[in-house]
Write an enzyme that holds these catalytic residues in place. Structure first.
Site, PDB file in Angstrom:
ATOM      1  N   CYS A 154     -20.664  84.608 -71.399  1.00 50.26           N
ATOM      2  CA  CYS A 154     -20.447  85.463 -70.325  1.00 50.26           C
ATOM      3  C   CYS A 154     -20.996  87.057 -70.451  1.00 50.26           C
ATOM      4  O   CYS A 154     -21.640  87.468 -69.675  1.00 50.26           O
ATOM      5  CB  CYS A 154     -18.903  85.664 -70.112  1.00 50.26           C
ATOM      6  SG  CYS A 154     -18.421  86.897 -68.869  1.00 50.26           S
ATOM      7  N   GLU A 156     -33.532  71.216 -54.782  1.00 50.54           N
ATOM      8  CA  GLU A 156     -32.118  70.686 -54.863  1.00 50.54           C
ATOM      9  C   GLU A 156     -31.917  69.176 -54.737  1.00 50.54           C
ATOM     10  O   GLU A 156     -32.546  68.676 -53.623  1.00 50.54           O
ATOM     11  CB  GLU A 156     -30.993  71.494 -53.970  1.00 50.54           C
ATOM     12  CG  GLU A 156     -29.862  71.000 -53.830  1.00 50.54           C
ATOM     13  CD  GLU A 156     -28.863  70.932 -54.962  1.00 50.54           C
ATOM     14  OE1 GLU A 156     -28.825  71.943 -55.942  1.00 50.54           O
ATOM     15  OE2 GLU A 156     -28.467  69.729 -55.211  1.00 50.54           O
ATOM     16  N   LYS A 211     -25.640  90.057 -63.729  1.00 52.92           N
ATOM     17  CA  LYS A 211     -25.488  91.027 -62.483  1.00 52.92           C
ATOM     18  C   LYS A 211     -26.270  92.345 -62.743  1.00 52.92           C
ATOM     19  O   LYS A 211     -26.490  93.012 -61.844  1.00 52.92           O
ATOM     20  CB  LYS A 211     -24.036  91.241 -62.557  1.00 52.92           C
ATOM     21  CG  LYS A 211     -23.190  90.264 -61.788  1.00 52.92           C
ATOM     22  CD  LYS A 211     -23.334  88.843 -62.274  1.00 52.92           C
ATOM     23  CE  LYS A 211     -23.629  87.731 -61.476  1.00 52.92           C
ATOM     24  NZ  LYS A 211     -23.550  86.521 -62.163  1.00 52.92           N
ATOM     25  N   GLY A 265     -32.420  73.281 -59.246  1.00 55.09           N
ATOM     26  CA  GLY A 265     -30.896  73.236 -59.036  1.00 55.09           C
ATOM     27  C   GLY A 265     -30.715  74.485 -58.316  1.00 55.09           C
ATOM     28  O   GLY A 265     -31.025  75.540 -58.587  1.00 55.09           O
ATOM     29  N   SER A 266     -29.606  74.333 -57.164  1.00 52.04           N
ATOM     30  CA  SER A 266     -29.158  75.438 -56.394  1.00 52.04           C
ATOM     31  C   SER A 266     -27.724  75.621 -56.536  1.00 52.04           C
ATOM     32  O   SER A 266     -27.329  76.147 -55.640  1.00 52.04           O
ATOM     33  CB  SER A 266     -29.773  75.143 -54.958  1.00 52.04           C
ATOM     34  OG  SER A 266     -28.665  74.237 -54.504  1.00 52.04           O
ATOM     35  N   ALA A 304     -24.752  77.995 -58.547  1.00 51.41           N
ATOM     36  CA  ALA A 304     -24.755  79.498 -58.567  1.00 51.41           C
ATOM     37  C   ALA A 304     -25.918  80.244 -59.693  1.00 51.41           C
ATOM     38  O   ALA A 304     -26.731  81.080 -59.281  1.00 51.41           O
ATOM     39  CB  ALA A 304     -23.367  80.014 -59.154  1.00 51.41           C
ATOM     40  N   GLY A 315     -27.131  72.531 -64.660  1.00 52.52           N
ATOM     41  CA  GLY A 315     -25.738  72.239 -65.086  1.00 52.52           C
ATOM     42  C   GLY A 315     -25.504  72.669 -66.790  1.00 52.52           C
ATOM     43  O   GLY A 315     -26.514  73.232 -67.153  1.00 52.52           O
ATOM     44  N   HIS A 335      -9.626 100.865 -41.991  1.00 51.20           N
ATOM     45  CA  HIS A 335     -11.022 101.001 -40.976  1.00 51.20           C
ATOM     46  C   HIS A 335     -11.834 102.378 -41.285  1.00 51.20           C
ATOM     47  O   HIS A 335     -11.159 103.083 -41.874  1.00 51.20           O
ATOM     48  CB  HIS A 335     -10.598 101.305 -39.536  1.00 51.20           C
ATOM     49  CG  HIS A 335     -11.693 101.178 -38.674  1.00 51.20           C
ATOM     50  ND1 HIS A 335     -12.544 100.200 -38.335  1.00 51.20           N
ATOM     51  CD2 HIS A 335     -12.231 102.568 -38.371  1.00 51.20           C
ATOM     52  CE1 HIS A 335     -13.556 100.980 -37.498  1.00 51.20           C
ATOM     53  NE2 HIS A 335     -13.304 102.413 -37.601  1.00 51.20           N
ATOM     54  N   GLY A 380     -17.811  87.815 -77.535  1.00 55.60           N
ATOM     55  CA  GLY A 380     -17.949  88.075 -75.983  1.00 55.60           C
ATOM     56  C   GLY A 380     -18.489  86.782 -75.228  1.00 55.60           C
ATOM     57  O   GLY A 380     -18.364  86.616 -74.086  1.00 55.60           O
TER      58      GLY A 380
HETATM   59  C1  LIG Z   1     -26.650  82.560 -66.402  1.00 55.58           C
HETATM   60  C2  LIG Z   1     -25.166  82.713 -66.034  1.00 55.58           C
HETATM   61  C3  LIG Z   1     -24.467  83.266 -65.214  1.00 55.58           C
HETATM   62  C4  LIG Z   1     -23.242  83.229 -65.209  1.00 55.58           C
HETATM   63  N1  LIG Z   1     -22.562  83.835 -64.022  1.00 55.58           N
HETATM   64  C5  LIG Z   1     -21.212  83.949 -63.938  1.00 55.58           C
HETATM   65  C6  LIG Z   1     -20.550  84.724 -63.178  1.00 55.58           C
HETATM   66  O1  LIG Z   1     -20.880  85.472 -62.536  1.00 55.58           O
HETATM   67  N2  LIG Z   1     -19.140  84.404 -62.833  1.00 55.58           N
HETATM   68  C7  LIG Z   1     -18.501  83.519 -63.908  1.00 55.58           C
HETATM   69  O2  LIG Z   1     -17.138  83.478 -63.778  1.00 55.58           O
HETATM   70  N3  LIG Z   1     -19.111  82.852 -64.628  1.00 55.58           N
HETATM   71  C8  LIG Z   1     -20.414  82.868 -64.716  1.00 55.58           C
HETATM   72  N4  LIG Z   1     -21.106  81.979 -65.538  1.00 55.58           N
HETATM   73  C9  LIG Z   1     -20.166  81.113 -66.600  1.00 55.58           C
HETATM   74  C10 LIG Z   1     -19.675  81.791 -67.618  1.00 55.58           C
HETATM   75  O3  LIG Z   1     -20.528  82.437 -68.447  1.00 55.58           O
HETATM   76  C11 LIG Z   1     -18.683  80.786 -68.417  1.00 55.58           C
HETATM   77  O4  LIG Z   1     -17.813  79.985 -67.670  1.00 55.58           O
HETATM   78  C12 LIG Z   1     -17.674  81.532 -69.495  1.00 55.58           C
HETATM   79  O5  LIG Z   1     -18.579  82.137 -70.444  1.00 55.58           O
HETATM   80  C13 LIG Z   1     -17.346  80.352 -70.280  1.00 55.58           C
HETATM   81  O6  LIG Z   1     -16.256  80.877 -71.285  1.00 55.58           O
HETATM   82  P1  LIG Z   1     -15.949  80.487 -72.544  1.00 55.58           P
HETATM   83  O7  LIG Z   1     -15.030  81.318 -73.265  1.00 55.58           O
HETATM   84  O8  LIG Z   1     -15.313  78.936 -72.041  1.00 55.58           O
HETATM   85  O9  LIG Z   1     -17.263  80.021 -73.331  1.00 55.58           O
HETATM   86  P2  LIG Z   1     -18.476  80.865 -73.818  1.00 55.58           P
HETATM   87  O10 LIG Z   1     -18.483  82.033 -73.149  1.00 55.58           O
HETATM   88  O11 LIG Z   1     -19.605  79.939 -73.586  1.00 55.58           O
HETATM   89  O12 LIG Z   1     -18.096  81.123 -75.269  1.00 55.58           O
HETATM   90  C14 LIG Z   1     -18.057  80.272 -76.247  1.00 55.58           C
HETATM   91  C15 LIG Z   1     -18.410  80.886 -77.413  1.00 55.58           C
HETATM   92  O13 LIG Z   1     -18.217  79.965 -78.685  1.00 55.58           O
HETATM   93  C16 LIG Z   1     -19.125  80.177 -79.733  1.00 55.58           C
HETATM   94  N5  LIG Z   1     -19.147  78.847 -80.513  1.00 55.58           N
HETATM   95  C17 LIG Z   1     -19.520  77.685 -80.160  1.00 55.58           C
HETATM   96  N6  LIG Z   1     -19.437  76.696 -80.971  1.00 55.58           N
HETATM   97  C18 LIG Z   1     -18.986  77.614 -81.915  1.00 55.58           C
HETATM   98  C19 LIG Z   1     -18.874  77.032 -83.454  1.00 55.58           C
HETATM   99  N7  LIG Z   1     -18.909  75.730 -83.998  1.00 55.58           N
HETATM  100  N8  LIG Z   1     -18.531  77.907 -84.387  1.00 55.58           N
HETATM  101  C20 LIG Z   1     -18.188  79.300 -83.950  1.00 55.58           C
HETATM  102  N9  LIG Z   1     -18.649  79.729 -82.571  1.00 55.58           N
HETATM  103  C21 LIG Z   1     -18.989  78.694 -81.756  1.00 55.58           C
HETATM  104  C22 LIG Z   1     -20.389  80.306 -78.881  1.00 55.58           C
HETATM  105  O14 LIG Z   1     -21.305  81.094 -79.723  1.00 55.58           O
HETATM  106  C23 LIG Z   1     -20.016  81.076 -77.752  1.00 55.58           C
HETATM  107  O15 LIG Z   1     -20.133  82.552 -78.121  1.00 55.58           O
HETATM  108  C24 LIG Z   1     -22.264  82.218 -65.918  1.00 55.58           C
HETATM  109  C25 LIG Z   1     -23.151  81.558 -66.923  1.00 55.58           C
HETATM  110  C26 LIG Z   1     -24.395  81.643 -66.898  1.00 55.58           C
HETATM  111  C27 LIG Z   1     -25.089  80.846 -68.028  1.00 55.58           C
END
Ligand SMILES: Cc1cc2nc3c(=O)[nH]c(=O)nc-3n(C[C@H](O)[C@H](O)[C@H](O)COP(=O)(O)OP(=O)(O)OC[C@H]3O[C@@H](n4cnc5c(N)ncnc54)[C@H](O)[C@@H]3O)c2cc1C
Length: 465
Positions: free
Chosen positions: A42, A203, A51, A180-181, A183, A271, A444, A39
């Site tokens: 995210c 910010e 959330k 940082g401001s 999301a 970031g 409405h 998962g």
């Molecule tokens: C606090 C916070 C709140 C957020 N809120 C939102 C939101 O409300 N809405 C939204 O759209 N986005 C939100 N985001 C951003 C969102 O979480 C990311 O955009 C999203 O998770 C990206 O998905 P991804 O599949 O690219 O990577 P990720 O979710 O980062 O998953 C990558 C996975 O790859 C695995 N991995 C990495 N390298 C290796 C390796 N060498 N071997 C095996 N596994 C590996 C990691 O362990 C991880 O589980 C939020 C992020 C944070 C930090």
């Protein structure tokens, strides 16, 4: 002998696990490799657990304002440990949900650190050191990203926190500095402020949530200040010194003067850094830009058979963008002809209080792009449902091309706008115009009526203001 698949997905975030499911739906034999939690960020450390925290803060806020609704709630208090426990429980439930989805779709899961070892080959090293060699004609890199540290202060989890620490805090901060401001910073600022901390947000740019429309930034800044936060824009943190009782921060203000203040805790939300190291990209000659993997509109890298999606690639770094790219990449691999992603149609939401949601061009960006614009604006105070909810703060702004009537962008701040934005997103995907939106019937009483009114306002026809 390597285990052979049609597709291997490296990383199981919303990009990776959705790609694997789509592959299975299309009859591909798929494997997924994950080193931490199915998962990804995210479900486990990002969108969902935050959330859950924000929901607790929201309910706490309403309980404190029970009187406004004719209700009595006495001796109200918050139990941070219980709030965090609930959030972790929600994350766990969704992590188990993804485990179930992998099984249901007959996707082989390899838990361990994955590394590309050549074109179409990948090795996985499990926690116990055992390695597995995998091979596939196509591989998708979906390794995501992690929090960016300040160059002069690494997060220690005690006083200086990244989002992971902020989601599982060792204690309630009394005086919190959020650097940082964007999301993530604003969501934590909102959460801890609602929970009773004294919050300062710093910010570097000249306004909060700088990617949003300037009117939204201005409204949010006022709202956050009204809630008691200190907001410093055009300001930067030059130095952090961890002391026995907290953290001393040297903050350079707009006027160039440096002021040192002490905080109990600091959240660094400046970031992300893509997870591109030690996964074998260099040996294969995979092209990157500022650390992020470069891809074409079908998510293909410059190496044959190698695709990349989600946070490890170009912005916006959002879960729904990652998932959508996962589907595009797999459909391209399977020989279908998916539509390329149009980043202008990806909505963005911030779940602070009040909420923010937007899609498409801001007014300033639309003008910069050479559009002559028509702009509509409708305030929450003109909407019956908003008043009934006791949520009369906010507005909905729409930006149209004056010549063609095309909806270029929509920007909202106020209660539940993160649920409203999808209406405009569908409109944008269908390349809608003001005429079609004006003809659309909105139910409405709903907050969505403001979406109609905002369009009417752009054309001088608003009914309820
Ligand atoms: C606090 C916070 C709140 C957020 N809120 C939102 C939101 O409300 N809405 C939204 O759209 N986005 C939100 N985001 C951003 C969102 O979480 C990311 O955009 C999203 O998770 C990206 O998905 P991804 O599949 O690219 O990577 P990720 O979710 O980062 O998953 C990558 C996975 O790859 C695995 N991995 C990495 N390298 C290796 C390796 N060498 N071997 C095996 N596994 C590996 C990691 O362990 C991880 O589980 C939020 C992020 C944070 C930090």
């Amino acid at each position: 002998m390597a285990d052979t698949f049609d597709l291997i997905v490296l990383g199981s975030g919303p990009g990776g696990y959705v790609a694997a499911i789509r592959a299975a739906q299309l009859g591909l034999k798929a494997a997924i490799v994950e080193r931490e939690n199915l998962g990804g960020i995210c479900l486990n450390w990002g969108c969902i657990p935050t959330k859950a925290l924000l929901r607790s803060a929201e309910i706490f806020h309403y309980m404190q304002h029970a009187k406004d609704y004719g209700l009595v709630a006495e001796k109200i208090s918050a139990d941070l440990d219980a709030v965090v426990k609930r959030s972790r429980g929600v994350a766990k439930q969704l992590n188990q949900g993804v485990t179930h989805l992998m099984k249901k779709n007959k996707i082989t899961v390899f838990m361990g650190e994955g590394k590309l070892t050549g074109k179409g080959t990948l090795a996985v090293t499990a926690a116990d050191g055992k390695t597995s060699d995998l091979a596939a004609k196509n591989i998708i890199v979906a390794t995501g990203a992690r929090a960016r540290d300040l160059p002069f202060a690494k997060a220690d989890g005690k006083r200086v926190w990244t989002y992971r620490h902020a989601m599982t805090p060792p204690e309630m901060p009394s005086k919190l500095l959020v650097i940082g401001s964007g999301a993530i910073g604003i969501e934590f600022a909102s959460f801890y402020n609602d929970m009773g901390a004294e919050v300062t947000v710093v910010e570097m740019l000249d306004r909060v949530v700088p990617v949003e429309d300037a009117d939204v930034s201005a409204f949010l800044e006022k709202a956050l200040k009204k809630q008691g936060m200190t907001i410093m824009t055009g300001a930067g943190v030059d130095k952090l010194d961890v002391t026995a009782s907290g953290v001393k921060a040297a903050i350079k203000g707009k006027d160039g003067k440096v002021v040192t203040s002490e905080f109990s805790h600091v959240i660094v939300a400046i970031g992300i850094v893509p997870n591109t190291e030690n996964i074998g990209l260099e040996a294969l000659g995979v092209k990157t830009e500022r650390g992020h993997i470069v891809t074409d509109p079908m998510c293909k890298t410059n190496v044959d058979g190698l695709y990349a999606i989600g946070d490890v690639t170009a912005p916006p770094w959002l879960a729904h963008k990652a998932s959508h790219e996962g589907v595009i990449a797999v459909e391209a691999i399977a020989g279908k002809h998916p539509h390329a992603m149009d980043v202008r149609n990806i909505p963005g939401c911030t779940y602070c209080h009040p909420q923010i949601a937007s899609v498409g061009l801001t007014e300033a960006k639309a003008k910069e792009a050479g559009h002559e614009v028509k702009v509509g604006n409708f305030p929450f105070i003109g909407n019956g449902k908003a008043i009934a909810l006791g949520e009369a703060e906010g507005f909905i702004k729409t930006v149209f091309d004056a010549k063609t009537g095309e909806l270029l962008g929509a920007h909202m701040i106020g209660a539940e706008v993160t649920e409203l934005i999808q209406g405009y997103t569908i409109g944008k995907t269908l390349e809608t115009t003001e005429a079609e939106l004006i003809e659309t019937v909105f139910p409405h009483p709903t907050l969505s009526e403001m979406m109609h009114e905002s369009v009417l306002a752009a054309y001088g026809r608003t009914l309820h203001m």
